[in-house]
Design an enzyme around this catalytic site. Structure first.
Site, PDB file in Angstrom:
ATOM      1  N   GLY A  50      -3.415   4.185  19.059  1.00 36.39           N
ATOM      2  CA  GLY A  50      -4.709   3.236  19.469  1.00 36.39           C
ATOM      3  C   GLY A  50      -5.766   4.276  20.286  1.00 36.39           C
ATOM      4  O   GLY A  50      -5.320   5.041  20.991  1.00 36.39           O
ATOM      5  N   CYS A  77       2.652   7.340  19.708  1.00 35.79           N
ATOM      6  CA  CYS A  77       1.378   7.766  20.489  1.00 35.79           C
ATOM      7  C   CYS A  77       0.917   6.564  21.518  1.00 35.79           C
ATOM      8  O   CYS A  77       1.635   6.482  22.423  1.00 35.79           O
ATOM      9  CB  CYS A  77       0.007   8.146  19.357  1.00 35.79           C
ATOM     10  SG  CYS A  77      -1.093   8.793  20.237  1.00 35.79           S
ATOM     11  N   TYR A  78      -0.164   6.004  21.392  1.00 35.67           N
ATOM     12  CA  TYR A  78      -0.314   4.891  22.319  1.00 35.67           C
ATOM     13  C   TYR A  78       0.622   3.812  22.653  1.00 35.67           C
ATOM     14  O   TYR A  78       0.967   3.580  23.589  1.00 35.67           O
ATOM     15  CB  TYR A  78      -1.799   4.224  21.989  1.00 35.67           C
ATOM     16  CG  TYR A  78      -2.147   3.199  23.032  1.00 35.67           C
ATOM     17  CD1 TYR A  78      -2.854   3.237  24.098  1.00 35.67           C
ATOM     18  CD2 TYR A  78      -1.824   1.853  22.792  1.00 35.67           C
ATOM     19  CE1 TYR A  78      -3.290   2.379  25.077  1.00 35.67           C
ATOM     20  CE2 TYR A  78      -2.081   0.725  23.410  1.00 35.67           C
ATOM     21  CZ  TYR A  78      -2.778   0.996  24.692  1.00 35.67           C
ATOM     22  OH  TYR A  78      -3.065   0.065  25.556  1.00 35.67           O
ATOM     23  N   HIS A 164       2.358  11.603  15.369  1.00 33.35           N
ATOM     24  CA  HIS A 164       2.297  10.919  14.451  1.00 33.35           C
ATOM     25  C   HIS A 164       3.321  11.121  13.437  1.00 33.35           C
ATOM     26  O   HIS A 164       2.597  11.835  12.416  1.00 33.35           O
ATOM     27  CB  HIS A 164       0.723  10.718  14.051  1.00 33.35           C
ATOM     28  CG  HIS A 164      -0.243   9.943  15.111  1.00 33.35           C
ATOM     29  ND1 HIS A 164      -0.442   8.755  15.143  1.00 33.35           N
ATOM     30  CD2 HIS A 164      -0.810  10.659  16.125  1.00 33.35           C
ATOM     31  CE1 HIS A 164      -1.326   8.529  16.285  1.00 33.35           C
ATOM     32  NE2 HIS A 164      -1.574   9.659  16.903  1.00 33.35           N
ATOM     33  N   GLU A 166       3.415   9.404  10.932  1.00 26.95           N
ATOM     34  CA  GLU A 166       2.983   8.656   9.679  1.00 26.95           C
ATOM     35  C   GLU A 166       2.144   9.315   9.022  1.00 26.95           C
ATOM     36  O   GLU A 166       1.651   9.085   7.893  1.00 26.95           O
ATOM     37  CB  GLU A 166       2.338   7.065  10.298  1.00 26.95           C
ATOM     38  CG  GLU A 166       0.986   7.384  10.799  1.00 26.95           C
ATOM     39  CD  GLU A 166       1.288   7.677  12.379  1.00 26.95           C
ATOM     40  OE1 GLU A 166       2.353   7.941  12.891  1.00 26.95           O
ATOM     41  OE2 GLU A 166       0.166   7.274  13.186  1.00 26.95           O
ATOM     42  N   GLY A 218     -12.919  -3.731 -13.218  1.00 29.55           N
ATOM     43  CA  GLY A 218     -12.418  -2.680 -13.897  1.00 29.55           C
ATOM     44  C   GLY A 218     -11.635  -1.783 -13.381  1.00 29.55           C
ATOM     45  O   GLY A 218     -10.847  -0.986 -13.895  1.00 29.55           O
ATOM     46  N   GLY A 219     -11.500  -1.749 -11.797  1.00 31.91           N
ATOM     47  CA  GLY A 219     -10.862  -1.122 -11.087  1.00 31.91           C
ATOM     48  C   GLY A 219      -9.151  -1.379 -11.113  1.00 31.91           C
ATOM     49  O   GLY A 219      -9.038  -2.630 -11.717  1.00 31.91           O
ATOM     50  N   VAL A 220      -8.335  -0.774 -10.587  1.00 32.36           N
ATOM     51  CA  VAL A 220      -6.966  -0.982 -10.541  1.00 32.36           C
ATOM     52  C   VAL A 220      -6.736  -2.502 -10.013  1.00 32.36           C
ATOM     53  O   VAL A 220      -6.062  -3.244 -10.412  1.00 32.36           O
ATOM     54  CB  VAL A 220      -5.918  -0.180 -10.067  1.00 32.36           C
ATOM     55  CG1 VAL A 220      -4.542  -0.436 -10.066  1.00 32.36           C
ATOM     56  CG2 VAL A 220      -6.189   1.287 -10.734  1.00 32.36           C
ATOM     57  N   ASP A 221      -7.215  -2.556  -8.580  1.00 30.97           N
ATOM     58  CA  ASP A 221      -6.902  -3.808  -7.984  1.00 30.97           C
ATOM     59  C   ASP A 221      -7.442  -4.974  -8.689  1.00 30.97           C
ATOM     60  O   ASP A 221      -6.607  -6.072  -8.861  1.00 30.97           O
ATOM     61  CB  ASP A 221      -7.735  -3.770  -6.752  1.00 30.97           C
ATOM     62  CG  ASP A 221      -7.315  -2.486  -5.888  1.00 30.97           C
ATOM     63  OD1 ASP A 221      -6.118  -2.064  -6.108  1.00 30.97           O
ATOM     64  OD2 ASP A 221      -8.159  -2.119  -4.831  1.00 30.97           O
ATOM     65  N   SER A 222      -8.781  -5.214  -9.123  1.00 31.99           N
ATOM     66  CA  SER A 222      -9.050  -6.438  -9.733  1.00 31.99           C
ATOM     67  C   SER A 222      -8.578  -6.694 -10.993  1.00 31.99           C
ATOM     68  O   SER A 222      -8.245  -7.796 -11.535  1.00 31.99           O
ATOM     69  CB  SER A 222     -10.639  -6.327  -9.649  1.00 31.99           C
ATOM     70  OG  SER A 222     -11.285  -5.404 -10.690  1.00 31.99           O
ATOM     71  N   LYS A 360      -2.051   0.489  -2.384  1.00 28.74           N
ATOM     72  CA  LYS A 360      -2.518   0.731  -3.771  1.00 28.74           C
ATOM     73  C   LYS A 360      -1.491   1.258  -4.757  1.00 28.74           C
ATOM     74  O   LYS A 360      -1.574   0.813  -5.716  1.00 28.74           O
ATOM     75  CB  LYS A 360      -3.471   2.010  -3.367  1.00 28.74           C
ATOM     76  CG  LYS A 360      -4.365   2.378  -4.491  1.00 28.74           C
ATOM     77  CD  LYS A 360      -5.599   1.574  -4.794  1.00 28.74           C
ATOM     78  CE  LYS A 360      -6.338   1.761  -5.767  1.00 28.74           C
ATOM     79  NZ  LYS A 360      -7.525   1.031  -5.663  1.00 28.74           N
TER      80      LYS A 360
END
Ligand code: XMP
Length: 504
Positions: A50, A77-78, A164, A166, A218-222, A360
């Site tokens: 953070g 980290c923080y 980090h 990650e 038209g994207g993957v998510d929707s 994603k």
């Protein structure tokens, strides 16, 4: 379940991503009370990075009681510094703050670092550091400028890392998370196949015979959200596809062709003129985003008024949107228009967000489980504001045409050369630069197209892809020859950070 307590760092959702990669479910929460934490019954807790300093007066700290829960805790980290402060160690400004790739060296045995090389590279980003470890902690990692780069109390399973793990630049990061998940005793049983079956059943139960409306990009998510809904309620779902005129070449027709095959009602609206009108003279990226987002909602509003009252409105919100928009403390890098502006005008009872908990790549996996065609599932992400943020500066019809044509050539050649499979996102953007060239016997003063291709799985960090030179030179040649108004092609070789993937 692993609970991630978020203190507002830029990489925090990556932490969740790394945990999920181990088939372990996790949730990210900000400023939770101890009672709420206990109610979630986590098998382990991660305290994130953070922007604050633990010795600031109003610094956000986790409830002290979590250290009595008896579950493993990892501070990053923080989060590591917060753990230090609470447990009685000391944190001060570092003599030398570290930023970027830094060599770390293991200096003590540790379950957290099982199988990790003695020396490796990690991502550092800090100005404070741990000066003295709390009682019963031993130092496990050091760097040149940071004598306590990791420490632990193995008896209580408290672990702290200044770097980090990650971030992809931390070479042994994945191993560290895998070890932490094992330390927590998690079963690694969070699987996408069960997610899909459960979600369809839940949606059926929740929606019953109700009417559902979905804004399809038209994207993957929707698309995945729409198909989940269509499997649950069939023709009770209506999808509205707004073509804002900022789509890639032929994209609107392609989307229409795909969705004709599904059991749902599909409505397409061509609104390109309206968007162009609203964008005239606007150059500031965030304003462009806001305008496109708002206009999208206006168009959707008009269509939905014609449809009439519905019971549910679908949003393709995914977990990174939830985490990004839920935080007060992280700096706003870019506003993503698919969150935030909820269409409050639509006459509906409730929002459904079937992908709210997925990252994603998990959404893609869900798409595969649902039997969606691979070309749709593996489609590279395309931002809500579309080409609007790939045209630096003012958007005009002429510029849209240029970037569409250049982008189509780029994608075609990348596909032909077979290098598309490794790329997370690749596209052409129109720079706001014109420069001198020579064509035939004449001088030109035309636009420069920038090509971008990145490698990433999480989109929070990314590396520029090394596209073979032969492919790039074919693309450059074709673009300057075939796209009117372009006399120069540039390749973007910047990573994220410090650049972003899109140009605006
Ligand atoms: P950046 O440019 O922030 O992009 O590195 C990370 C990912 O997010 C996408 N992106 C957006 N998506 N609305 C969206 O729906 C936006 O305003 C937006 N801006 C960036 C980008 O394409 C990449 O996948």
């Amino acid at each position: 379940m692993i609970l991630i307590l978020d203190f507002g760092g830029q990489y925090n959702q990556l932490i969740a991503r790394r945990v999920r990669e181990n088939n372990v479910y996790c949730e990210v929460h900000t400023a939770l009370s101890f009672d709420k934490i206990r109610a979630l019954n986590p098998e382990g807790i991660i305290l994130t990075g953070g922007p604050q300093s633990v010795y600031e007066k109003d610094s956000l700290l986790p409830p002290i009681e979590i250290f009595k829960l008896g579950v493993p805790i990892l501070g990053i980290c923080y989060g590591a510094q917060a753990m230090t402060k609470i447990l009685g160690g000391s944190v001060k400004p570092a003599e030398v703050s570290e930023y970027g790739k830094t060599e770390i060296e293991l200096v003590g045995a540790s379950k957290l670092f099982a199988g990790v090389e003695k020396k490796s590279v990690a991502w550092m980003s800090h100005t404070d550091r741990i000066f003295s470890a709390p009682e019963n902690f031993s130092v496990t990692v050091k760097t040149k400028n940071c004598p306590v780069a990791a420490m632990e109390n193995p008896a209580q399973n408290f672990y702290a890392v200044q770097f980090h793990p990650e971030v992809v630049h931390t070479v042994e990061g994945k191993k560290i998370f895998s070890n932490f998940v094992d330390i927590c005793g998690c079963k690694r049983d969070w699987k996408m196949s069960s997610f899909v079956v459960d979600t369809i059943a839940k949606l059926k139960k929740k929606i019953g015979g109700g009417k559902v409306l979905c804004a399809l990009s038209g994207g993957v998510d929707s698309s995945v959200a729409a198909v989940l809904l269509s499997k649950a309620v069939g023709k009770n779902l209506t999808c509205v596809f707004v073509d804002h005129g900022l789509l890639r070449k032929n994209e609107a027709a392609e989307v229409e062709a795909v969705f004709k095959n599904f059991d749902l009602n599909f409505i397409k609206v061509d609104a390109s003129e309206r968007f162009l009108e609203k964008l005239r003279g606007v150059v500031e990226p965030e304003r462009k985003r806001k305008i496109i987002g708002e206009e999208f909602i206006r168009v959707f509003e008009e269509v939905s008024k014609k449809i009439g009252a519905v019971d549910f409105l679908v949003q393709g919100t995914i977990y990174p949107d939830v985490i990004e928009s839920g935080l007060g403390k992280s700096a706003v890098i870019k506003s993503h228009h698919n969150v935030g502006g909820l269409p409050d005008f639509v006459d509906f009872k409730e929002i459904v967000e079937p992908l709210r908990l997925l990252f994603k790549d998990e959404v893609r996996q869900a798409g595969r489980e649902l039997g969606l065609p691979e070309n749709l599932v593996s489609r590279q992400p395309f931002p809500g504001p579309g080409l609007g943020i790939r045209i630096i500066g003012e958007v005009t019809a002429e510029k849209i045409k240029i970037v569409q044509e250049a982008d189509a050539i780029y994608r075609e050649e990348i596909f032909k050369a077979g290098v598309d499979k490794n790329l997370a996102q690749y596209f052409a953007a129109l720079t706001n630069m014109r420069s001198v060239g020579v064509m035939g016997d004449g001088r030109t003063y035309d636009n420069a197209i920038a090509l971008r291709a990145v490698l990433t799985s999480d989109f929070m960090t990314a590396e520029p892809a090394q596209i073979p030179w032969e492919v790039l030179s074919v693309v450059a040649n074709r673009i300057v020859n075939e796209v009117h108004g372009v006399n120069r092609v540039l390749y973007d070789c910047t990573s994220k950070p410090p650049a972003t993937i899109e140009f605006e």
